[in-house]
Write an enzyme that holds these catalytic residues in place. Structure first.
Site, PDB file in Angstrom:
ATOM      1  N   ASP A   1       0.857  -1.175   0.000  1.00 46.01           N
ATOM      2  CA  ASP A   1       0.000   0.000   0.000  1.00 46.01           C
ATOM      3  C   ASP A   1       0.900   1.233   0.000  1.00 46.01           C
ATOM      4  O   ASP A   1       1.628   1.488   0.965  1.00 46.01           O
ATOM      5  CB  ASP A   1      -0.898  -0.001   1.237  1.00 46.01           C
ATOM      6  CG  ASP A   1      -1.882   1.162   1.251  1.00 46.01           C
ATOM      7  OD1 ASP A   1      -1.771   2.061   0.381  1.00 46.01           O
ATOM      8  OD2 ASP A   1      -2.751   1.184   2.137  1.00 46.01           O
TER       9      ASP A   1
ATOM     10  N   TYR B   1      -6.279  15.843  -4.426  1.00 47.23           N
ATOM     11  CA  TYR B   1      -5.843  15.141  -5.632  1.00 47.23           C
ATOM     12  C   TYR B   1      -5.250  16.112  -6.645  1.00 47.23           C
ATOM     13  O   TYR B   1      -4.149  15.898  -7.153  1.00 47.23           O
ATOM     14  CB  TYR B   1      -7.028  14.390  -6.247  1.00 47.23           C
ATOM     15  CG  TYR B   1      -6.692  13.721  -7.566  1.00 47.23           C
ATOM     16  CD1 TYR B   1      -5.889  12.586  -7.597  1.00 47.23           C
ATOM     17  CD2 TYR B   1      -7.183  14.217  -8.767  1.00 47.23           C
ATOM     18  CE1 TYR B   1      -5.576  11.963  -8.798  1.00 47.23           C
ATOM     19  CE2 TYR B   1      -6.878  13.601  -9.978  1.00 47.23           C
ATOM     20  CZ  TYR B   1      -6.071  12.478  -9.987  1.00 47.23           C
ATOM     21  OH  TYR B   1      -5.758  11.866 -11.178  1.00 47.23           O
TER      22      TYR B   1
ATOM     23  N   LYS C   1      -1.341  16.340  -7.966  1.00 50.53           N
ATOM     24  CA  LYS C   1      -0.970  16.174  -9.367  1.00 50.53           C
ATOM     25  C   LYS C   1      -0.251  17.413  -9.913  1.00 50.53           C
ATOM     26  O   LYS C   1       0.559  17.296 -10.839  1.00 50.53           O
ATOM     27  CB  LYS C   1      -2.206  15.847 -10.204  1.00 50.53           C
ATOM     28  CG  LYS C   1      -2.733  14.439  -9.947  1.00 50.53           C
ATOM     29  CD  LYS C   1      -1.644  13.396 -10.217  1.00 50.53           C
ATOM     30  CE  LYS C   1      -2.084  11.985  -9.982  1.00 50.53           C
ATOM     31  NZ  LYS C   1      -1.024  10.993 -10.249  1.00 50.53           N
TER      32      LYS C   1
END
Length: 274
Positions: free
Chosen positions: A66, A157, A161
């Site tokens: 993970d 997110y 990015k």
């Protein structure tokens, strides 16, 4: 120099369980590079490895970790210590939720930053010195159109990015003259299992087997990736994303954020915000 001699003998592909990651791993194997397949689910990795070995002569190794774990990079380094990694491909870290920042616990955002920022940075720092010493190698870091400007429902997110894109660009600036190709591969809407499941859960697809509207096929993404591997620092995948990026260049940052908010509302099936 052949592809395998430039980027082999082994590649490490993070996020290799399905979608773009699995397809990239197969593409590497078809070009004569052995692949270490890295993701959380051992069973799925086993199936990807079996397919690659049935279709190519490449060797595979699976590593089930993970990547949100604080010690993930160290565990990966240990699991690959006996092979020469000539290519690092980091395409893990999709956002399965698409929810407001405050609708998730802070641990979700922290895990996103760990998986999308800390681990790729740590892995690059671990594997790149040997590439520089050999004077050959490649690093591919997958980004997203979500990282081009801030938008709702993808706060952590999109920010992660943006980090990935600038990190890849800066790393290219330092390493490309030393024989190491670095590419930030920026994806728009892509037909992956994760996107199909997300849109099906929202009622936008009748079945998880349906193709999301306007999504780029994985095969097209992979074709552009290999075609531009040595042409960093950044490549926008797909004609639609390239056109959108050109249009974005004429807007202010404030206008861009409003545009992203409208796109997010449209994706959720809501009215556009004022």
């Amino acid at each position: 120099m052949t592809f395998a001699s430039k980027y082999g003998p082994w590649a490490l592909v993070a996020g290799a369980s399905d979608g773009v990651g699995a397809a990239f791993a197969l593409g590497l194997a078809e070009r004569g590079v052995n692949v270490v397949l890295l993701a959380r689910r051992q069973g799925v990795l086993n199936r990807v490895a079996a397919e690659i070995e049935s279709r190519t002569s490449a060797q595979t190794r699976t590593v089930a970790i993970d990547l949100a774990r604080p010690d993930a990079a160290a565990a990966v380094a240990h699991a690959t210590g006996d092979v020469e990694i000539g290519c690092l491909v980091y395409c893990a870290g999709a956002d399965p939720d698409f929810k407001p920042f405050l609708a998730n616990p802070i641990e979700a955002a922290e895990a996103m930053v760990q998986r999308n920022c800390m681990v790729p940075m740590q892995l690059c720092h671990h594997f790149a010195p040997a590439m520089v010493e050999r004077g050959r190698g490649g690093i591919v870091i997958f980004g997203s159109g979500a990282g081009l400007a801030g938008g709702p429902n993808m706060v952590a997110y999109g920010a992660s990015k943006a980090f990935d894109m600038v990190f890849a660009e800066a790393l290219w600036a330092e390493l490309h003259d030393q024989g190491v190709d670095v590419l930030g591969l920026i994806l728009g809407k892509t037909d992956t299992p994760a996107l199909r499941q997300l849109e099906h859960s929202r009622g936008q697809l009748g079945s998880p087997d349906d193709v999301p509207s306007g999504a780029t096929a994985v095969d097209d993404v992979i074709a552009e990736a290999f075609e531009n591997l040595a042409h960093g620092p950044t490549w926008m995948v797909g004609a639609d994303l390239r056109a959108a990026t050109q249009m974005m260049g004429s807007l202010t940052r404030n206008q861009l954020v409003r545009l992203m908010a409208q796109a997010s509302a449209a994706a959720m099936g809501a009215d556009h915000p004022e």
